[in-house]
Structure formats: C-alpha cells, structure tokens
Design a protein around this motif. Structure first.
Motif, PDB file in Angstrom:
ATOM      1  N   ALA A   1      56.008  41.235  45.459  1.00 27.89           N
ATOM      2  CA  ALA A   1      54.680  41.839  45.446  1.00 27.89           C
ATOM      3  C   ALA A   1      53.624  40.757  45.295  1.00 27.89           C
ATOM      4  O   ALA A   1      53.790  39.828  44.517  1.00 27.89           O
ATOM      5  CB  ALA A   1      54.572  42.834  44.319  1.00 27.89           C
ATOM      6  N   ILE A   2      52.592  40.919  46.021  1.00 26.43           N
ATOM      7  CA  ILE A   2      51.500  39.965  45.947  1.00 26.43           C
ATOM      8  C   ILE A   2      50.394  40.615  45.136  1.00 26.43           C
ATOM      9  O   ILE A   2      50.023  41.761  45.384  1.00 26.43           O
ATOM     10  CB  ILE A   2      50.987  39.576  47.345  1.00 26.43           C
ATOM     11  CG1 ILE A   2      52.095  38.905  48.127  1.00 26.43           C
ATOM     12  CG2 ILE A   2      49.772  38.684  47.237  1.00 26.43           C
ATOM     13  CD1 ILE A   2      51.721  38.592  49.553  1.00 26.43           C
ATOM     14  N   TYR A   3      49.887  39.877  44.161  1.00 26.21           N
ATOM     15  CA  TYR A   3      48.814  40.413  43.324  1.00 26.21           C
ATOM     16  C   TYR A   3      47.545  40.449  44.142  1.00 26.21           C
ATOM     17  O   TYR A   3      47.149  39.460  44.752  1.00 26.21           O
ATOM     18  CB  TYR A   3      48.620  39.542  42.072  1.00 26.21           C
ATOM     19  CG  TYR A   3      47.479  40.006  41.229  1.00 26.21           C
ATOM     20  CD1 TYR A   3      47.600  41.158  40.466  1.00 26.21           C
ATOM     21  CD2 TYR A   3      46.270  39.321  41.203  1.00 26.21           C
ATOM     22  CE1 TYR A   3      46.554  41.598  39.705  1.00 26.21           C
ATOM     23  CE2 TYR A   3      45.215  39.756  40.448  1.00 26.21           C
ATOM     24  CZ  TYR A   3      45.364  40.910  39.685  1.00 26.21           C
ATOM     25  OH  TYR A   3      44.323  41.360  38.930  1.00 26.21           O
ATOM     26  N   ARG A   4      46.904  41.628  44.157  1.00 24.45           N
ATOM     27  CA  ARG A   4      45.674  41.784  44.904  1.00 24.45           C
ATOM     28  C   ARG A   4      44.607  42.223  43.928  1.00 24.45           C
ATOM     29  O   ARG A   4      44.747  43.219  43.220  1.00 24.45           O
ATOM     30  CB  ARG A   4      45.856  42.838  45.994  1.00 24.45           C
ATOM     31  CG  ARG A   4      44.657  42.965  46.910  1.00 24.45           C
ATOM     32  CD  ARG A   4      44.930  43.936  48.024  1.00 24.45           C
ATOM     33  NE  ARG A   4      44.870  45.322  47.587  1.00 24.45           N
ATOM     34  CZ  ARG A   4      43.744  46.011  47.417  1.00 24.45           C
ATOM     35  NH1 ARG A   4      42.600  45.466  47.644  1.00 24.45           N
ATOM     36  NH2 ARG A   4      43.781  47.264  47.032  1.00 24.45           N
ATOM     37  N   GLU A   5      43.527  41.502  43.838  1.00 25.64           N
ATOM     38  CA  GLU A   5      42.436  41.825  42.936  1.00 25.64           C
ATOM     39  C   GLU A   5      41.625  42.962  43.529  1.00 25.64           C
ATOM     40  O   GLU A   5      41.361  42.991  44.727  1.00 25.64           O
ATOM     41  CB  GLU A   5      41.548  40.594  42.745  1.00 25.64           C
ATOM     42  CG  GLU A   5      40.631  40.738  41.578  1.00 25.64           C
ATOM     43  CD  GLU A   5      39.926  39.423  41.288  1.00 25.64           C
ATOM     44  OE1 GLU A   5      38.712  39.480  41.094  1.00 25.64           O
ATOM     45  OE2 GLU A   5      40.597  38.380  41.257  1.00 25.64           O
ATOM     46  N   LYS A   6      41.234  43.919  42.653  1.00 29.80           N
ATOM     47  CA  LYS A   6      40.446  45.052  43.129  1.00 29.80           C
ATOM     48  C   LYS A   6      39.018  44.600  43.390  1.00 29.80           C
ATOM     49  O   LYS A   6      38.457  43.839  42.628  1.00 29.80           O
ATOM     50  CB  LYS A   6      40.448  46.160  42.083  1.00 29.80           C
ATOM     51  CG  LYS A   6      41.801  46.777  41.874  1.00 29.80           C
ATOM     52  CD  LYS A   6      41.719  47.905  40.868  1.00 29.80           C
ATOM     53  CE  LYS A   6      43.087  48.503  40.659  1.00 29.80           C
ATOM     54  NZ  LYS A   6      43.050  49.596  39.705  1.00 29.80           N
TER      55      LYS A   6
END
Length: 142
Positions: free
Chosen positions: A2-7
């Motif tokens: 999973a790649i962390y995606r900033e909101k």
C-alpha cells in the motif's frame, strides 16, 4: 504494497462536514423533555438522589452517635485517670509524711546519741580532772 496517500483539502473538508452532520443528527435524535423515556429516566435519577440523601443522613446520624459515644467514653476514662492521679497524689503525700517522720525520728535518735556521747565524754573529762585535783577555770565538777 500500500502506498500512503495524503488527503487533500477537499477530502478533509468533506470529512469534517460529515462529522458535523452526524453530530447534528445525534442531537436531533434526542427525545423531547416530555418523552416518557426521559420522564422515567428523570424519575429514576430523582429516586437515586433521594436514596443517596437518606444514606448520607443515616451516615451522619451514625457518625454523630459514634462521636457522642466516644466523647462519653473519653470523659469516663479521663475521670478515671483523674481519680487515679488524685489517689496516687494522696498516696505519695502519705508516703512523704511517713518518710519525713522516719527522717525526723532518725535525726532525733542521732541527736540523742550525740548528746549521750557528749554527756559521757564530759563525765569522763570531769572525772579525770577531779582525780588530778585541779579543775579548769569556769568548770565545776559535781
């Protein structure tokens, strides 16, 4: 993986709006003040408060009774201690008088013994002087 995606800002704003809406819905869902469930809950709380007040009053009454009982016991023990102290003082005074009387008697015996020894010594002295035939000036042997 999973790649962390900033909101981004719009997603955060939408989440805050949804949270506000949920809070408003929860507030609106609360029953009115004249609802039977609310009245029952209020009556139950009132009964609990009254029972608590009765228990506290009973505790206070028991505490006052216990304090009164302890005060009475303390007064009785203090009176007993005072009586014992007075008795001890009387006994000590009597013992002191007895010791004083014994001391006075001992002193009187010592003085009497001393006077007796002095009389014997004077008698021996007078006898010795009378045997020699001369008496000291101012001394008359009888």
């Amino acid at each position: 993986m999973a790649i962390y995606r900033e909101k981004d800002f719009s997603e955060r704003r939408n989440a805050a709006d949804e949270a506000r809406k949920a809070l408003l819905e929860r507030f609106k869902a609360k029953p009115a003040a004249d609802d039977p469930a609310v009245l029952a809950k209020r009556a139950e709380r009132k009964a609990i408060l009254e029972a608590r007040a009765l228990r506290e009053a009973e505790k206070l009454k028991q505490k006052q009774e216990r304090l009164a009982r302890e005060a009475a016991e303390k007064a009785a023990s203090e009176a007993a201690e005072e009586a014992a102290r007075l008795e001890a003082e009387i006994q000590a005074a009597a013992d002191a008088k007895i010791r004083e009387a014994e001391e006075n008697e001992r002193i009187a015996r010592l003085l009497a013994d001393e006077a007796e020894r002095k009389a014997k010594r004077d008698a021996r002295y007078a006898a010795r002087k009378s045997r020699s035939g001369r008496a000291p000036p101012g001394f008359s042997a009888r």
